[in-house]
Structures are given as C-alpha cells and as structure tokens.
Design an enzyme around this catalytic site. Structure first.
Site, mmCIF file in Angstrom:
data_model
loop_
_atom_site.group_PDB
_atom_site.id
_atom_site.type_symbol
_atom_site.label_atom_id
_atom_site.label_comp_id
_atom_site.label_asym_id
_atom_site.label_seq_id
_atom_site.Cartn_x
_atom_site.Cartn_y
_atom_site.Cartn_z
ATOM 1 N N ASP A 12 9.350 2.835 -0.713
ATOM 2 C CA ASP A 12 8.355 3.494 0.130
ATOM 3 C C ASP A 12 8.685 3.126 1.572
ATOM 4 O O ASP A 12 8.348 2.037 2.048
ATOM 5 C CB ASP A 12 6.957 3.018 -0.264
ATOM 6 C CG ASP A 12 5.882 3.603 0.638
ATOM 7 O OD1 ASP A 12 6.233 4.204 1.663
ATOM 8 O OD2 ASP A 12 4.688 3.440 0.308
ATOM 9 N N LYS A 17 5.180 9.174 8.816
ATOM 10 C CA LYS A 17 5.085 8.582 10.154
ATOM 11 C C LYS A 17 6.178 9.067 11.122
ATOM 12 O O LYS A 17 6.060 10.148 11.656
ATOM 13 C CB LYS A 17 5.017 7.058 10.042
ATOM 14 C CG LYS A 17 3.768 6.612 9.228
ATOM 15 C CD LYS A 17 3.499 5.142 9.347
ATOM 16 C CE LYS A 17 2.414 4.657 8.393
ATOM 17 N NZ LYS A 17 1.043 4.893 8.838
ATOM 18 N N TYR A 63 0.865 -1.184 0.000
ATOM 19 C CA TYR A 63 0.000 0.000 0.000
ATOM 20 C C TYR A 63 0.897 1.228 0.000
ATOM 21 O O TYR A 63 1.834 1.313 0.800
ATOM 22 C CB TYR A 63 -0.890 -0.020 1.246
ATOM 23 C CG TYR A 63 -1.748 1.207 1.428
ATOM 24 C CD1 TYR A 63 -2.888 1.414 0.640
ATOM 25 C CD2 TYR A 63 -1.437 2.170 2.392
ATOM 26 C CE1 TYR A 63 -3.687 2.538 0.815
ATOM 27 C CE2 TYR A 63 -2.231 3.287 2.575
ATOM 28 C CZ TYR A 63 -3.348 3.466 1.783
ATOM 29 O OH TYR A 63 -4.143 4.576 1.961
HETATM 30 N N1 HOZ Z 1 -2.888 3.619 6.572
HETATM 31 C C1 HOZ Z 1 -3.070 2.961 7.835
HETATM 32 C C2 HOZ Z 1 -3.178 1.502 7.659
HETATM 33 N N2 HOZ Z 1 -2.072 0.897 7.070
HETATM 34 C C3 HOZ Z 1 -4.271 3.452 8.601
HETATM 35 C C4 HOZ Z 1 -4.122 4.830 9.034
HETATM 36 C C5 HOZ Z 1 -5.172 5.281 10.019
HETATM 37 O O1 HOZ Z 1 -6.291 4.785 10.035
HETATM 38 O O2 HOZ Z 1 -4.850 6.184 10.787
#
Ligand code: HOZ
Length: 427
Positions: free
Chosen positions: A238, A266, A143
């Site tokens: 990534d 992050k 992802y």
């Molecule tokens: N993109 C996150 C999962 N891999 C979720 C981010 C969120 O819900 O804060």
C-alpha cells in the site's frame, strides 16, 4: 470575540457529523477548534481568520510540490475547459497509466480509481479472485482505507482472526482478516505455517504513515516477500502514502522489494481525487472486462484529476527532486531533535524521503505498542504551541507529517526556532 474558525466549526456541526468530512480533521485527539483552511500557497496555508501557517500536513501527503503550484494549476485549468467527466476513455488516462508503469517497474498494468481506499479494497478483491482464497493478513497500526475488511483489530490471541474495529463491520467480514504485529517476521512465518494455504494476500504500508511514522526492518520486508512467494499469496504494497513521496520509485524502489500488487493515491493525483492499483500482468488481467473480478467507477480516470497527476509526476521526476526533498525533511527532523536535546526533552524524529515522524519518546518506535507508549499529552501541548506560533502539524500523535518542495530552508529554520523557544519554556 468568537473567531471565524469557531463560527464555522459550530455551523459545520449542524449538518456535518462532527463538523468534518474525515474524523482526524476534528482535532479530537489534540483538542481545540480545527482550522478551517481557505487558501494555500507553496508551503503556507491560511485559515478562515486570515492567519498563515507553515504547513506540514500537505493535505495528508498529496501536496508534494506545495499548494497551488502554477504548473499543476495551469494543467487543471486547461483540462477543466474541455469538460469535467465523460465516463469514457480519454488520452490522459493512457498517458498516466504509461507513466506509472514506467516509473514503477513492478507494475505491468494499472487501473485508475478515485481514492486510496478504493485502490486497496479493489487490490484485495483482485488478490482473492486471483488466488481463490479468502484470508487477508494486515498489520496492527497500518491503515489501508475504510473498507469493511480493513477496519479490523487483532483477535483475542496471537494468530487468531480479527474483530471489527468499527461499528457496522460484520463479524463475518472481519473474520477473514488476520492482524499481526508490524516488524515481526517470526509471527508472520508462524501465521503462514498454520494458515498459508488459505492466505490470499498480505497488505502492508512499506513505511507506516498512519501510526505516526514507522520504518520497516529489512528482515520484515524480506520475510513478507519470501513467505508470499513460498505460499502463493499476493504481496500488496500500500503505497498510497509512500508512493512517489519517499523516492521516485516509491518505497519498493527504495527498499528493493518487488510486490505483486501496489496501490497508490495522494501524490499521483496532485491534490485531486485519484487512486490506482497495479502490478503483475497475470494478476491484473483477471479484472473485468478481461477477467472475472469486477471493479468499476464513473469518475475513474477523471480527466481533471489525471491532468493534475500528470503535471505533478512530470515535475517530481526532475533529477535531484527527491534528494532535495529528503534533505529538507531531514533538516527539519534533525533541527527539532537538536532543539529538544538542548533542553533535555525526551523527543525523537526521523524521516524517510519527504515524510517524517515526531515522537515524544527517547527513541523512534518500531511497532504499534511502542507508538502507544509515546507521550501523547506532550505531543498535544507541542502541537498547540506550534499552531499558535504559525506551524501546522498533523493534529494527532498518530499521523506522519509531510514536507514539500516548496518548503524553503528559511521555513524549516523558523519552525525549528519556534520549537526551540517552546522547549526552552518547558524548563
Ligand atoms: N486518512 C488521513 C489520515 N491518515 C486523513 C485524511 C483527511 O482527513 O483528509
């Protein structure tokens, strides 16, 4: 009596689609009512009903120091009183760019943005602008944020072009993305043999954290690097999830592979909205205002976010930080696996640095298909039992987990003991 979590969830659904601002938070995969969190301290979070949990989500990765670390909070407080946003250059963003380029040797230059999604979509545009080609290769189960060209699933046959995986993504956009199998160097080689002169970039999570945790094989990593070099395509790591999380030099340092571009998010924002993409000077100089590839943002390099990021990076570069984090995370995985083994439960766990995967399967999976074959219902039952006992894991069998420097030996031991008690009750 209706809990405060339930009341808030019902109220949230009136004006927020699904009651959440990001789908996985809705607990749809595991069922039940999401915890509305109101406070975090170190390794613990408290929900709206006042219940405390040991947190293994860590805001999906950023909270590597634990919640509300005093030095990060102090840096944010100091920044806030000087103004929240200027839309003009500030000294702190120069400091952060210098530090990122010092810590990540593959980056000669870096551009700050506001999220991981922004970082990946901008890096891909840059790769296309640099190569003059359109085709993007990604891997099933990875992802890279929610931009159109990345919400794509594999086409009908091997090495055909992708189809949208979300409504609203034009087929014409998806057609420029090819989705291949993670950890399959032969398939990648075949794709390059057929379409190599059209491939702008290969984008990959060097450790996948979005289909549970999948570790890369050395052959796969080496093949990506060699094929991108051979065909003049841009290799994009990534590292939004792995960046500064699996080691101080991120996954590229851990595995000894030099990508052409990297994306971060992050950890580099310490819990504030901040992303970055960077890499080779000759590529980065193609971005406006130096070059023809347009990319911009009002909140890019925001002074409060950069203050949180700088404070976080300063603390995690302390000698031994990642070794200790890795050991603590491994203790969790080993403890859970031993507890499951004691009770003959098909279960495996692994960590890379401070991120981990838990699988209700005989062994750790290596691809999306193998993740799908894990026992999702068993995970869901485990998730709820652990939540009841005060241990907050990701509410989906397809997400990695995170340990912070604030997790103590006692936190890990308590979580393992709770899992042991749960597994024992399954007999
Ligand atoms: N993109 C996150 C999962 N891999 C979720 C981010 C969120 O819900 O804060």
């Amino acid at each position: 009596m209706t809990s405060r979590n339930q009341q808030l969830f019902e109220r949230a659904q009136r004006h927020i689609p699904g009651g959440v601002n990001s789908p996985v938070r809705a607990f749809r995969s595991v069922g039940g009512t999401p915890c509305f969190l109101r406070k975090g301290v170190g390794a613990k979070v408290q929900d709206a009903d006042g219940k405390w949990y040991t947190d293994y989500v860590g805001s999906w990765g950023p909270m590597i120091l634990g919640h509300a670390h005093p030095e990060v909070i102090a840096a944010v407080q100091a920044a806030v009183v000087d103004g929240l946003s200027f839309g003009a250059p500030t000294e702190k963003e120069v400091d952060l760019a210098d530090l990122l380029c010092e810590l990540v040797p593959s980056m000669d230059m870096v551009r700050l943005v506001s999220s991981g999604t922004e970082a990946t979509m901008s890096a891909i545009r840059l790769a296309r602008g640099h190569t003059g080609r359109d085709l993007l290769i990604k891997f099933e189960g990875c992802y890279h944020g929610h931009s159109d060209g990345l919400l794509v699933k594999a086409g009908s046959g091997l090495l055909t072009f992708g189809n949208p995986s979300s409504s609203g993504v034009p087929a014409g956009v998806a057609e420029n993305t090819m989705v291949l199998t993670y950890n399959n160097p032969q398939e990648l080689a075949e794709a390059f043999a057929r379409h190599g002169d059209r491939v702008a970039a290969v984008i990959v999570e060097p450790v996948v954290g979005n289909m549970n945790l999948i570790a890369p094989t050395t052959e796969f990593l080496n093949a990506m690097r060699a094929l991108c070099t051979q065909y003049g395509a841009v290799l994009i790591f990534d590292e939004v999830m792995t960046g500064f999380r699996v080691g101080l030099k991120s996954a590229q340092g851990l595995f000894g592979i030099t990508p052409d571009l990297s994306t971060f998010g992050k950890v580099i924002g310490g819990g504030m909205p901040l992303g970055a993409f960077g890499g080779k000077r000759e590529i980065m100089e193609k971005i406006a205002p130096l070059g023809p590839v347009y990319q911009a943002g009002t909140l890019s390099g925001n002074p409060v976010a950069t203050a949180a990021g700088l404070a976080t990076l300063k603390l995690i570069r302390a000698p031994g930080f990642h070794e200790a984090l890795t050991a603590r995370t491994r203790a969790l995985c080993d403890g859970l696996a031993a507890a499951a083994g004691k009770h003959d439960i098909a279960f495996a766990a692994q960590n890379i640095g401070g991120m981990f995967g838990l699988y209700f399967a005989e062994k750790c999976p290596g691809s999306y298909d193998e993740v799908l074959a894990c026992d999702k219902e068993a995970f869901n039952r485990f998730f709820h039992a652990m939540l009841d006992a005060g241990h907050y894991f990701a509410p989906s069998a397809f997400e990695a987990g995170f340990v912070s420097a604030a997790h103590s030996e006692a936190d890990i031991a308590t979580t393992v003991a709770a899992a042991d008690a749960y597994f024992a009750g399954l007999k």
